[in-house]
Design a protein around this motif. Structure first.
Motif, PDB file in Angstrom:
ATOM      1  N   ASP A   1     108.232   9.661  76.607  1.00 50.35           N
ATOM      2  CA  ASP A   1     107.927   9.156  77.727  1.00 50.35           C
ATOM      3  C   ASP A   1     109.531   8.631  78.092  1.00 50.35           C
ATOM      4  O   ASP A   1     109.550   7.683  79.286  1.00 50.35           O
ATOM      5  CB  ASP A   1     106.907   7.968  77.755  1.00 50.35           C
ATOM      6  CG  ASP A   1     107.448   6.967  76.819  1.00 50.35           C
ATOM      7  OD1 ASP A   1     108.461   7.152  76.315  1.00 50.35           O
ATOM      8  OD2 ASP A   1     106.710   5.932  76.750  1.00 50.35           O
ATOM      9  N   GLY A   2     110.441   9.214  77.536  1.00 51.30           N
ATOM     10  CA  GLY A   2     111.938   8.801  77.906  1.00 51.30           C
ATOM     11  C   GLY A   2     112.329   7.455  77.158  1.00 51.30           C
ATOM     12  O   GLY A   2     113.496   7.385  77.430  1.00 51.30           O
ATOM     13  N   LEU A   3     111.531   6.804  76.474  1.00 50.29           N
ATOM     14  CA  LEU A   3     111.953   5.861  75.461  1.00 50.29           C
ATOM     15  C   LEU A   3     112.297   6.282  74.109  1.00 50.29           C
ATOM     16  O   LEU A   3     111.176   7.081  73.662  1.00 50.29           O
ATOM     17  CB  LEU A   3     111.037   4.896  75.619  1.00 50.29           C
ATOM     18  CG  LEU A   3     111.179   3.746  76.872  1.00 50.29           C
ATOM     19  CD1 LEU A   3     109.863   2.943  76.598  1.00 50.29           C
ATOM     20  CD2 LEU A   3     112.337   3.179  77.067  1.00 50.29           C
ATOM     21  N   VAL A   4     113.182   6.232  73.529  1.00 51.44           N
ATOM     22  CA  VAL A   4     113.439   6.553  71.986  1.00 51.44           C
ATOM     23  C   VAL A   4     112.329   5.716  71.514  1.00 51.44           C
ATOM     24  O   VAL A   4     112.100   4.625  71.404  1.00 51.44           O
ATOM     25  CB  VAL A   4     114.889   6.041  71.540  1.00 51.44           C
ATOM     26  CG1 VAL A   4     114.863   6.508  70.203  1.00 51.44           C
ATOM     27  CG2 VAL A   4     115.778   6.715  72.451  1.00 51.44           C
ATOM     28  N   ALA A   5     111.852   6.475  70.269  1.00 57.10           N
ATOM     29  CA  ALA A   5     110.554   6.009  69.860  1.00 57.10           C
ATOM     30  C   ALA A   5     110.947   5.992  68.312  1.00 57.10           C
ATOM     31  O   ALA A   5     111.610   6.927  67.747  1.00 57.10           O
ATOM     32  CB  ALA A   5     109.152   6.521  69.891  1.00 57.10           C
ATOM     33  N   ARG A   6     110.399   5.072  67.474  1.00 55.90           N
ATOM     34  CA  ARG A   6     110.634   5.164  65.896  1.00 55.90           C
ATOM     35  C   ARG A   6     109.529   5.996  65.394  1.00 55.90           C
ATOM     36  O   ARG A   6     108.463   5.918  65.561  1.00 55.90           O
ATOM     37  CB  ARG A   6     110.389   3.788  65.395  1.00 55.90           C
ATOM     38  CG  ARG A   6     110.693   3.464  64.218  1.00 55.90           C
ATOM     39  CD  ARG A   6     110.795   2.046  63.571  1.00 55.90           C
ATOM     40  NE  ARG A   6     111.839   1.247  64.289  1.00 55.90           N
ATOM     41  CZ  ARG A   6     111.615   0.481  65.234  1.00 55.90           C
ATOM     42  NH1 ARG A   6     110.439   0.006  65.635  1.00 55.90           N
ATOM     43  NH2 ARG A   6     112.679  -0.321  65.529  1.00 55.90           N
ATOM     44  N   PRO A   7     110.137   6.791  64.415  1.00 55.81           N
ATOM     45  CA  PRO A   7     108.913   7.653  63.720  1.00 55.81           C
ATOM     46  C   PRO A   7     108.147   6.884  63.102  1.00 55.81           C
ATOM     47  O   PRO A   7     108.087   5.764  62.309  1.00 55.81           O
ATOM     48  CB  PRO A   7     109.875   8.648  62.598  1.00 55.81           C
ATOM     49  CG  PRO A   7     111.262   8.373  63.226  1.00 55.81           C
ATOM     50  CD  PRO A   7     111.269   7.019  63.935  1.00 55.81           C
ATOM     51  N   ALA A   8     106.735   7.370  62.911  1.00 53.27           N
ATOM     52  CA  ALA A   8     105.576   6.873  62.565  1.00 53.27           C
ATOM     53  C   ALA A   8     105.357   7.133  61.099  1.00 53.27           C
ATOM     54  O   ALA A   8     105.667   7.878  60.437  1.00 53.27           O
ATOM     55  CB  ALA A   8     104.441   6.800  63.419  1.00 53.27           C
ATOM     56  N   THR A   9     104.636   6.096  60.287  1.00 47.65           N
ATOM     57  CA  THR A   9     103.875   6.538  59.279  1.00 47.65           C
ATOM     58  C   THR A   9     102.369   5.820  59.028  1.00 47.65           C
ATOM     59  O   THR A   9     101.957   5.268  59.983  1.00 47.65           O
ATOM     60  CB  THR A   9     104.824   5.835  57.916  1.00 47.65           C
ATOM     61  OG1 THR A   9     104.374   6.253  56.753  1.00 47.65           O
ATOM     62  CG2 THR A   9     104.770   4.392  57.972  1.00 47.65           C
ATOM     63  N   CYS A  10     101.818   6.099  57.769  1.00 45.96           N
ATOM     64  CA  CYS A  10     100.647   5.297  57.800  1.00 45.96           C
ATOM     65  C   CYS A  10     100.272   4.832  56.245  1.00 45.96           C
ATOM     66  O   CYS A  10     101.186   5.223  55.464  1.00 45.96           O
ATOM     67  CB  CYS A  10      99.516   6.363  58.154  1.00 45.96           C
ATOM     68  SG  CYS A  10      99.351   7.916  56.910  1.00 45.96           S
ATOM     69  N   LEU A  11      99.268   3.865  56.242  1.00 44.96           N
ATOM     70  CA  LEU A  11      99.305   3.278  54.496  1.00 44.96           C
ATOM     71  C   LEU A  11      98.776   4.596  53.797  1.00 44.96           C
ATOM     72  O   LEU A  11      98.910   4.547  52.414  1.00 44.96           O
ATOM     73  CB  LEU A  11      98.190   2.610  54.769  1.00 44.96           C
ATOM     74  CG  LEU A  11      98.434   1.208  55.352  1.00 44.96           C
ATOM     75  CD1 LEU A  11      97.287   0.171  55.241  1.00 44.96           C
ATOM     76  CD2 LEU A  11      99.414   0.437  54.675  1.00 44.96           C
ATOM     77  N   ALA A  12      98.070   5.523  54.152  1.00 45.85           N
ATOM     78  CA  ALA A  12      97.577   6.695  53.365  1.00 45.85           C
ATOM     79  C   ALA A  12      98.722   7.475  52.721  1.00 45.85           C
ATOM     80  O   ALA A  12      98.653   8.198  51.694  1.00 45.85           O
ATOM     81  CB  ALA A  12      96.683   7.748  54.372  1.00 45.85           C
ATOM     82  N   ASN A  13     100.042   7.441  53.441  1.00 49.40           N
ATOM     83  CA  ASN A  13     101.258   8.005  52.803  1.00 49.40           C
ATOM     84  C   ASN A  13     101.672   7.460  51.403  1.00 49.40           C
ATOM     85  O   ASN A  13     102.466   8.037  50.752  1.00 49.40           O
ATOM     86  CB  ASN A  13     102.465   7.890  53.681  1.00 49.40           C
ATOM     87  CG  ASN A  13     102.150   9.105  54.813  1.00 49.40           C
ATOM     88  OD1 ASN A  13     101.026   9.938  54.711  1.00 49.40           O
ATOM     89  ND2 ASN A  13     102.832   8.774  55.895  1.00 49.40           N
ATOM     90  N   TYR A  14     101.228   6.121  51.378  1.00 51.25           N
ATOM     91  CA  TYR A  14     101.764   5.406  50.000  1.00 51.25           C
ATOM     92  C   TYR A  14     100.626   4.729  48.927  1.00 51.25           C
ATOM     93  O   TYR A  14     100.865   4.536  47.892  1.00 51.25           O
ATOM     94  CB  TYR A  14     102.376   4.159  50.629  1.00 51.25           C
ATOM     95  CG  TYR A  14     103.404   4.090  51.643  1.00 51.25           C
ATOM     96  CD1 TYR A  14     104.677   4.973  51.276  1.00 51.25           C
ATOM     97  CD2 TYR A  14     103.112   4.341  52.887  1.00 51.25           C
ATOM     98  CE1 TYR A  14     105.414   5.065  52.262  1.00 51.25           C
ATOM     99  CE2 TYR A  14     104.073   4.486  53.830  1.00 51.25           C
ATOM    100  CZ  TYR A  14     105.186   5.211  53.675  1.00 51.25           C
ATOM    101  OH  TYR A  14     106.075   5.430  54.645  1.00 51.25           O
ATOM    102  N   THR A  15      99.303   4.764  49.362  1.00 47.66           N
ATOM    103  CA  THR A  15      98.124   4.406  48.813  1.00 47.66           C
ATOM    104  C   THR A  15      96.889   5.061  49.035  1.00 47.66           C
ATOM    105  O   THR A  15      96.826   5.814  50.120  1.00 47.66           O
ATOM    106  CB  THR A  15      98.051   2.947  48.844  1.00 47.66           C
ATOM    107  OG1 THR A  15      97.000   2.423  47.863  1.00 47.66           O
ATOM    108  CG2 THR A  15      97.342   2.683  50.171  1.00 47.66           C
ATOM    109  N   PHE A  16      96.055   5.222  48.055  1.00 49.29           N
ATOM    110  CA  PHE A  16      94.698   5.601  48.313  1.00 49.29           C
ATOM    111  C   PHE A  16      93.855   5.104  49.523  1.00 49.29           C
ATOM    112  O   PHE A  16      93.781   3.693  49.543  1.00 49.29           O
ATOM    113  CB  PHE A  16      93.732   5.710  46.951  1.00 49.29           C
ATOM    114  CG  PHE A  16      92.488   6.252  47.166  1.00 49.29           C
ATOM    115  CD1 PHE A  16      92.284   7.548  47.408  1.00 49.29           C
ATOM    116  CD2 PHE A  16      91.363   5.481  47.282  1.00 49.29           C
ATOM    117  CE1 PHE A  16      90.819   8.284  47.568  1.00 49.29           C
ATOM    118  CE2 PHE A  16      90.078   5.989  47.508  1.00 49.29           C
ATOM    119  CZ  PHE A  16      89.771   7.245  47.648  1.00 49.29           C
ATOM    120  N   ILE A  17      93.450   5.666  50.359  1.00 44.98           N
ATOM    121  CA  ILE A  17      92.707   4.924  51.573  1.00 44.98           C
ATOM    122  C   ILE A  17      91.259   5.748  51.756  1.00 44.98           C
ATOM    123  O   ILE A  17      91.229   6.895  51.460  1.00 44.98           O
ATOM    124  CB  ILE A  17      93.637   5.191  53.066  1.00 44.98           C
ATOM    125  CG1 ILE A  17      94.717   4.608  52.711  1.00 44.98           C
ATOM    126  CG2 ILE A  17      92.711   4.981  54.081  1.00 44.98           C
ATOM    127  CD1 ILE A  17      94.496   3.000  52.910  1.00 44.98           C
TER     128      ILE A  17
END
Length: 360
Positions: free
Chosen positions: A238-254
């Motif tokens: 949207d014109g603003l620089v955004a920080r890349p996202a992650t989630c808990l499932a990338n590091y532990t069983f969810i």
């Protein structure tokens, strides 16, 4: 108007619907919670939470998780908080739904003993169709993530610690603590970035939107929280620089929806515990305890943010210009003291960074 909504900022808060009424707030919070020795992290269920705190009573209202039929739980604390938590399968926005519920109730009520109660509303949802973040940005709301809004009267803060501007920092610390509990068996690193973005390995895990709302002469904070539990949505454009996202499932069983609800309950219990403590300070008029709160919230936030304090960091900006600062530390009023670094001649200047400025 009978009610209104404005976004939270560091400036004095002017409530729509009350032109002459201003709130000069300085936020604060508690960073420690009381737990038994066999409770290493946040309570995952309201029932088990109440077993640890004998002064809290819980009443379950029957509900069926089917379409828009919600499940509602009511919790009462010894200091007069009446919390009503409603979970929906799908809503447009938990912020909007919370506003609707606030319009249907009055802030103050009376309990069975004739004492004043303070109403706290909690709305969670498995999915949002029109979730929003800061600056009216769309918050991607995939099922399996946590979507939560907690609404509470503004005077819980103003009557206890006479401070409002540390609320975003307190909320960020609570979410970081809850995320760490999920990741306690992982080597992933949880941190906070100004003012309250929760990161895991420098990727965005959660965000916070704090708004104020007035209804029938009552004034509330609406704390909207989104946590990426099972999914990491794509970043915004949207014109603003955004920080890349992650989630808990990338590091532990969810366990997908189950853990998304557990995360919401953990955060809710931590905030309820804190609000109950603030009412205790208000009831006893304990100025020493109030000052301790202000100090604790700052030290807790700095603990989670220590990895980037003192390092050159970019400010997110709508323009094409790049601005850099070196964070120094949090002031007593909740503002971030920084050194602005010039891109041209390398000169620097010390100033304060308001919560409306986000760091990348």
């Amino acid at each position: 108007k009978a009610n209104g909504l404005v976004a939270f900022s560091m400036a004095p808060i002017r409530m729509v619907g009350s032109p002459s009424r201003f709130w000069n707030c300085h936020f604060i919070a508690r960073t420690t919670t009381t737990r038994t020795s066999n409770t290493p992290g946040p309570r995952s269920l309201i029932g088990s939470y109440c077993q640890k705190r004998s002064l809290i009573r819980v009443q379950e209202k029957s509900g069926i998780m089917d379409g828009q039929i919600p499940i509602t739980t009511t919790t009462a604390t010894s200091n007069g908080i009446q919390m009503k938590h409603t979970h929906y399968t799908i809503v447009d926005s938990t912020q909007n739904k919370c506003q609707e519920l606030l319009q249907q109730q009055h802030q103050s009520a009376t309990n069975m003993d004739g004492a004043k109660q303070t109403n706290v509303l909690v709305v969670t949802a498995s999915e949002q169709t029109n979730g929003r973040g800061t600056n009216k940005r769309l918050w991607t709301s995939l099922q399996g993530n946590t979507f939560l809004t907690i609404a509470f009267p503004m005077d819980i803060l103003t009557s206890s610690i006479q401070s409002c501007t540390l609320l975003p920092l307190k909320v960020g610390s609570i979410i970081a603590s809850c995320a760490q509990f999920f990741l306690q068996k992982s080597s992933a690193t949880v941190s906070l970035k100004w003012p309250n973005d929760v990161l895991v390995n420098d990727l965005k895990l959660a965000g916070v939107l704090i708004e104020t709302f007035s209804s029938n002469g009552d004034y509330y904070f609406l704390v909207g929280i989104g946590v990426n539990v099972a999914h990491a949505p794509t970043t915004f454009s949207d014109g603003l620089v955004a920080r890349p996202a992650t989630c808990l499932a990338n590091y532990t069983f969810i366990k997908t929806s189950e853990d998304a609800i557990t995360m919401a309950r953990n955060i809710t219990n931590e905030l309820l515990d804190w609000l109950d403590h603030l009412l205790s300070i208000s009831n006893t008029r304990n100025s020493t305890a109030a000052e301790d709160e202000r100090n604790n919230i700052i030290s807790s936030w700095e603990h989670w943010a220590q990895s980037w304090i003192g390092k050159k960091t970019e400010i997110r900006d709508k323009s094409s210009k790049q601005y850099y600062v070196v964070p120094i530390g949090i002031q007593s009023d909740g503002q971030l003291k920084v050194t602005f670094v010039s891109n041209t001649d390398g000169s620097s200047q010390v100033d304060l960074l308001p919560m409306t400025d986000y760091l990348l």
